[in-house]
Write a protein that holds these residues in place. Structure first.
Motif, short mmCIF file in Angstrom:
data_model
loop_
_atom_site.label_atom_id
_atom_site.label_comp_id
_atom_site.label_asym_id
_atom_site.label_seq_id
_atom_site.Cartn_x
_atom_site.Cartn_y
_atom_site.Cartn_z
N THR A 321 -19.05 47.01 85.93
CA THR A 321 -19.27 48.38 86.40
C THR A 321 -20.66 48.84 86.01
OG1 THR A 321 -18.38 49.32 84.34
CG2 THR A 321 -16.80 48.89 86.13
N VAL A 403 -12.59 48.97 77.92
CA VAL A 403 -11.36 49.76 77.84
C VAL A 403 -11.13 50.49 79.16
CG1 VAL A 403 -10.33 51.82 76.79
CG2 VAL A 403 -11.32 50.03 75.34
N ASN A 404 -12.20 51.03 79.74
CA ASN A 404 -12.07 51.73 81.02
C ASN A 404 -11.67 50.81 82.17
OD1 ASN A 404 -12.82 54.13 79.79
ND2 ASN A 404 -14.98 53.93 80.31
N GLU A 405 -11.84 49.51 81.98
CA GLU A 405 -11.41 48.54 82.98
C GLU A 405 -10.04 47.95 82.67
OE1 GLU A 405 -13.09 47.78 85.97
OE2 GLU A 405 -13.95 49.66 85.21
N GLY A 406 -9.38 48.48 81.65
CA GLY A 406 -8.03 48.05 81.32
C GLY A 406 -7.94 46.82 80.45
N LEU A 407 -9.05 46.33 79.91
CA LEU A 407 -9.04 45.13 79.06
C LEU A 407 -8.85 45.54 77.60
CD1 LEU A 407 -12.00 43.26 80.81
CD2 LEU A 407 -9.57 42.68 80.97
N ILE A 408 -7.70 46.13 77.31
CA ILE A 408 -7.44 46.68 75.99
C ILE A 408 -7.41 45.56 74.93
CG2 ILE A 408 -5.88 48.09 74.60
CD1 ILE A 408 -7.14 49.59 76.92
N TRP A 409 -6.77 44.44 75.27
CA TRP A 409 -6.66 43.34 74.30
C TRP A 409 -8.03 42.81 73.90
CZ3 TRP A 409 -8.60 38.47 75.03
CH2 TRP A 409 -8.99 38.13 76.33
#
Length: 479
Positions: A321, A403-409
């Protein structure tokens, strides 16, 4: 067959540096024993003038493409070049006393450094795969020779041979990947490759294999795991003045390569290279931070620290992004500044016959020089990501991008490895403030090195308190 004369004005900085590099060669040949002094003055003057040229002709609202679509002048290239000039200027300023003390203050160092910087400039403005490759080779060949600058030192010779052999393998992989991209798209211009991928859907197996080889070549140049094997040996074996050069400005040029190749040209196949970058990032953060704990040599420790920082940098790029790319650009600029200060401190503590590259050499530094102990504390805190230094904000920015792309792990893993890495940075601070000094000699280095190191440390602290201006610049440059 018609031949259109290209516009030379956008490439004026590169043309000027090339001319000055050739003049510097002549100056070295005819200045005899004074070659170091003449070369240093001429090189620093070149950097000041080319910075003024780049800034004067910079246009942050448009871009221009010339040389049959092979060269681009845009806000990204102008900004990266200005930071490259600044870092290289500081590298030469910091290195002067070190080179003089070891009888290495000769023209070769500055000639190779200037031509290496020309390679970085070409990388920043390349808009064609082969031009990127030429810029990379110009930079790499200069660095190979710089590592072997101390001809009578077996460590330097061994490091140069390792760097050359492994660098040649990586360059071959990169070139092979480019040939596959050409086979899949029929072109090597960055814009044409991107257009061909958009029209073809990016599902060609040849294209995917080409992307794999390109990522491998880029990972080697950055020093990402598992293509990092050259980096600790080169950092350790090369003279510290050369390590200072290799560990700073070329990382900015490598970021430019990533942006031109992966983002601009191969952005249509992001799903393929994103997974590869995730693996590289996790491995780099893990191995870099864990192995650095076992190091007793500060240059090797900073080498593994570099590997871990590369992992964090890749987090911003793999986010895919605008926010991620801006955070990655912010990170690489900040890292270059931190690395400049870290290796600069080794030079400051060194003297003739003493390298000061062991962790024990920093024991009791607070008793010898409270001010420069404080500067080193700022540098170590920043590399560890401790607020209010700029290193904290840099890590925060790339972690928020994923984190904003959902890759929390992935964000959790980054935080975990950052905590592990804090140990070896804090160990240096413990040596400086809580151990008795093993060296009592006063700190050498001229006024330029002392003032430069002071400005370096205060800049890291200032950018940490007010990071908005630099981050705003990165966001504006990347649109």
């Amino acid at each position: 067959m018609n031949f259109d004369i290209p516009g030379f004005l956008p490439a004026l900085p590169e043309i000027f540096v090339l001319i000055m590099g050739c003049l510097l060669l002549l100056a070295v040949a005819y200045s005899g024993q004074q070659s170091g002094r003449v070369s240093y003055g001429l090189t620093q003057l070149t950097l000041i003038i080319v910075a003024l040229l780049t800034f004067y002709y910079a246009d942050f609202s448009s871009k221009s493409i010339t040389f049959s679509g092979s060269y681009i002048k845009d806000p990204l290239s102008d900004t990266l070049k200005l930071f490259i000039y600044l870092i290289v200027f500081a590298v030469f300023l910091y290195s002067r006393s070190y080179l003089r003390a070891r009888d290495l203050d000769k023209g070769e160092y500055y000639v190779l450094g200037l031509f290496g910087m020309l390679g970085m400039m070409v990388l920043a403005s390349a808009h064609h795969f082969l031009v990127l490759y030429l810029g990379l080779e110009l930079l790499s060949l200069s660095q190979y020779a710089m590592v072997a600058l101390r001809r009578d030192n077996s460590w330097a010779t061994e490091a140069a041979m390792k760097y050359f052999v492994l660098g040649a393998l990586a360059s071959g992989m990169l070139l092979y990947g480019m040939s596959m991209i050409y086979g899949a798209t029929g072109d090597l211009h960055v814009a044409a490759v991107a257009e061909a991928i958009r029209e073809g859907g990016g599902s060609s197996q040849v294209l995917v294999f080409g992307v794999v080889f390109i990522v491998v070549g880029l990972a080697f140049k950055f020093g990402a795991v598992p293509f990092h094997m050259w980096l600790p040996d080169v950092y350790h074996g090369a003279p510290t003045a050369v390590t200072l050069y290799i560990g700073t400005a070329p990382k900015i040029a490598a970021f430019a390569m990533f942006m031109r190749l992966l983002v601009e040209a191969l952005g249509g196949v992001q799903a393929h290279w994103q997974d590869m970058l995730i693996i590289l990032a996790v491995l780099s953060m893990a191995l870099g931070n864990i192995v650095a704990i076992a190091q007793t040599n500060l240059k090797r420790m900073l080498a593994y620290s570099t590997i871990s920082h590369v992992g964090f940098l890749l987090l911003g790029i793999l986010a895919g992004t605008g926010e991620g790319y801006a955070s990655a650009m912010f990170y690489v600029l900040v890292y270059a500044l931190m690395s400049l200060g870290g290796f600069g401190m080794i030079i400051l503590l060194s003297r003739a016959g003493f390298e000061a590259d062991q962790l024990e050499d920093f024991k009791g530094l607070n008793e010898r020089s409270p001010w420069f102990a404080f500067m080193m504390l700022i540098l170590m805190f920043s590399m560890a990501g401790v607020p209010p230094t700029v290193g904290f904000y840099a890590k925060w920015a790339v972690i928020m991008a994923i984190v904003n792309e959902g890759l929390i792990w992935l964000a959790v893993a980054a935080v975990l490895f950052s905590v592990i890495g804090a140990f070896y940075y804090l160990r240096v601070i413990k040596f400086m403030y809580f151990d008795s000094p093993t060296e009592t000699a006063s700190l050498d280095g001229g006024a330029g090195l002392r003032w430069g190191m002071s400005a370096n440390g205060l800049a890291i602290l200032g950018l940490g308190v007010f990071p908005g201006a630099l981050m705003g610049l990165c966001m504006a440059v990347l649109g």
